[in-house]
Write an enzyme that holds these catalytic residues in place. Structure first.
Site, PDB file in Angstrom:
ATOM      1  N   ALA A   1       7.560  38.671  68.105  1.00 49.13           N
ATOM      2  CA  ALA A   1       8.320  37.700  68.881  1.00 49.13           C
ATOM      3  C   ALA A   1       9.565  38.386  69.432  1.00 49.13           C
ATOM      4  CB  ALA A   1       8.709  36.532  67.976  1.00 49.13           C
ATOM      5  N   LYS A   2      10.347  37.610  70.141  1.00 50.23           N
ATOM      6  CA  LYS A   2      11.539  38.188  70.807  1.00 50.23           C
ATOM      7  C   LYS A   2      12.463  38.887  69.825  1.00 50.23           C
ATOM      8  CE  LYS A   2      12.081  35.633  75.053  1.00 50.23           C
ATOM      9  NZ  LYS A   2      11.768  34.210  75.069  1.00 50.23           N
ATOM     10  N   ARG A   3      12.551  38.325  68.598  1.00 48.19           N
ATOM     11  CA  ARG A   3      13.504  38.919  67.639  1.00 48.19           C
ATOM     12  C   ARG A   3      13.159  40.368  67.297  1.00 48.19           C
ATOM     13  NH1 ARG A   3      10.937  34.930  64.894  1.00 48.19           N
ATOM     14  NH2 ARG A   3       9.124  35.635  63.741  1.00 48.19           N
ATOM     15  N   HIS A   4      11.920  40.786  67.595  1.00 46.62           N
ATOM     16  CA  HIS A   4      11.536  42.168  67.306  1.00 46.62           C
ATOM     17  C   HIS A   4      11.839  43.110  68.468  1.00 46.62           C
ATOM     18  CE1 HIS A   4       8.744  39.755  64.656  1.00 46.62           C
ATOM     19  NE2 HIS A   4       9.468  40.446  63.817  1.00 46.62           N
ATOM     20  N   GLY A   5      12.569  42.631  69.461  1.00 42.61           N
ATOM     21  CA  GLY A   5      12.849  43.455  70.632  1.00 42.61           C
ATOM     22  C   GLY A   5      11.806  43.169  71.705  1.00 42.61           C
TER      23      GLY A   5
END
Ligand code: GLU
Length: 319
Positions: free
Chosen positions: A247-251
């Site tokens: 997801a976005k939190r992983h870059g």
């Protein structure tokens, strides 16, 4: 029994949802589905799953096609677009209604959350508590709120996953009666996917294992619509270093961004092929050159952890 060729042949599909950009995780599943179809000399269809209208992002469908082309993955025939097939889904809904297999449900998400007590799977939400299950399919006259159509779960079909082996999920605990038509007036994923796969003669469904709990529901719909189900293959997902799905939190792991950063598609395909156990090292290779190396059994059963060093090794820094 000799099946007619049209029934015996392999028909697979790629089914992107244009609700967001395609990322490395989607690419891995598409690569597996593409290789399985090409290795079997089968047909591979492309279907745009764009009926989740509020979440569909403008331009995302075209972007998904561009991403697939960039990766070197093709398909047969013109793409099937769900939003252009409403009459087909409506016909299936009528069949379910006639058989009294669905009922109108006026519950909102918060009604269901408030009535639920049992713990539930993160992505599944609480099992439907059955608030509207007393209604009959033609009980529409006194409904004062928008309603969805819910399928009455009678049992939980077990199935043989061609990669994982036998799968048994108790639908009464996982989700319960499920929505086949949303109160917004559009078909829900479960119904649309079964209608489309059946209508297109799909024989093999290869997808991420986040969809495992959908399969027994879809088997109930195949049975209700009197269609023959395909073979199912659920492959592990790509996760971030925290073990959660990409997801976005992983870059930024969107294919468009990776491509814009100058990474060659063969380099990414090589990384994915290595993650699937088909290459000893992540080295550049084209999907076509992978066809002879493809083997479903070599794919590790655990999720693929996309550590940032791996992306750095292919010349990309996720920010
Ligand atoms: N459109 C779904 C997704 O992108 C795939 C559905 C399916 O393969 O059945 O996750």
């Amino acid at each position: 029994m000799n099946l007619p060729l049209s029934e015996a042949a392999y028909v697979g599909r790629l089914a992107p949802s244009p609700t967001g950009a395609q990322h490395v995780g989607n690419a891995r599943t598409y690569l597996i589905a593409w290789l399985a179809a090409r290795r079997a000399d089968g047909r591979l269809l492309l279907r745009i799953e764009d009926i989740d209208s509020p979440r569909v992002k403008p331009g995302a469908a075209q972007q998904a096609l561009d991403d697939l082309h960039w990766l070197g993955l093709d398909w047969d025939g013109t793409p099937i677009v769900q939003s252009q097939r409403l009459p087909l889904y409506e016909a299936a809904l009528s069949l379910l209604r006639e058989q009294e297999l669905i009922y109108p449900c006026t519950c909102t998400r918060s009604d269901i959350a408030a009535a639920a007590s049992a713990p539930h799977l993160e992505h599944e939400g609480p099992a439907y508590p059955g608030t509207c299950a007393h209604r009959r399919a033609d009980d529409l006259s006194r409904l004062d709120r928008p309603f969805a159509w819910r399928f009455r779960v009678s049992d939980s079909p077990e199935f043989m996953d061609a990669y994982r082996g036998p799968v048994s999920i108790d639908l009464r605990q996982v989700g319960g009666d499920f929505v086949v038509w949303k109160s917004a007036g559009t078909p829900a994923y479960q119904l649309a996917v079964v209608v489309d796969d059946a209508d297109s003669g799909v024989t093999e469904v290869i997808r991420g294992d986040d969809l495992l709990p959908s399969t027994p529901r879809q088997l109930l719909l195949y049975r209700a619509l009197k269609r023959r189900p395909p073979r199912f293959v659920h492959v592990p997902l790509v996760v971030g270093e925290d073990g959660r799905r990409l997801a976005k939190r992983h870059g930024d792991t969107r294919l468009g961004t990776i491509r814009a950063a100058g990474v060659r598609p063969e380099t990414l395909v090589g990384l994915l092929a290595w993650s699937c156990g088909w290459l000893r090292r992540p080295e550049p290779i084209s999907p076509t050159d992978l066809i002879p190396l493809f083997d479903l059994r070599l794919i590790p059963t655990h999720p693929f952890v996309l550590r940032s060093e791996l992306l750095q090794q292919i010349g990309y820094s996720p920010i």
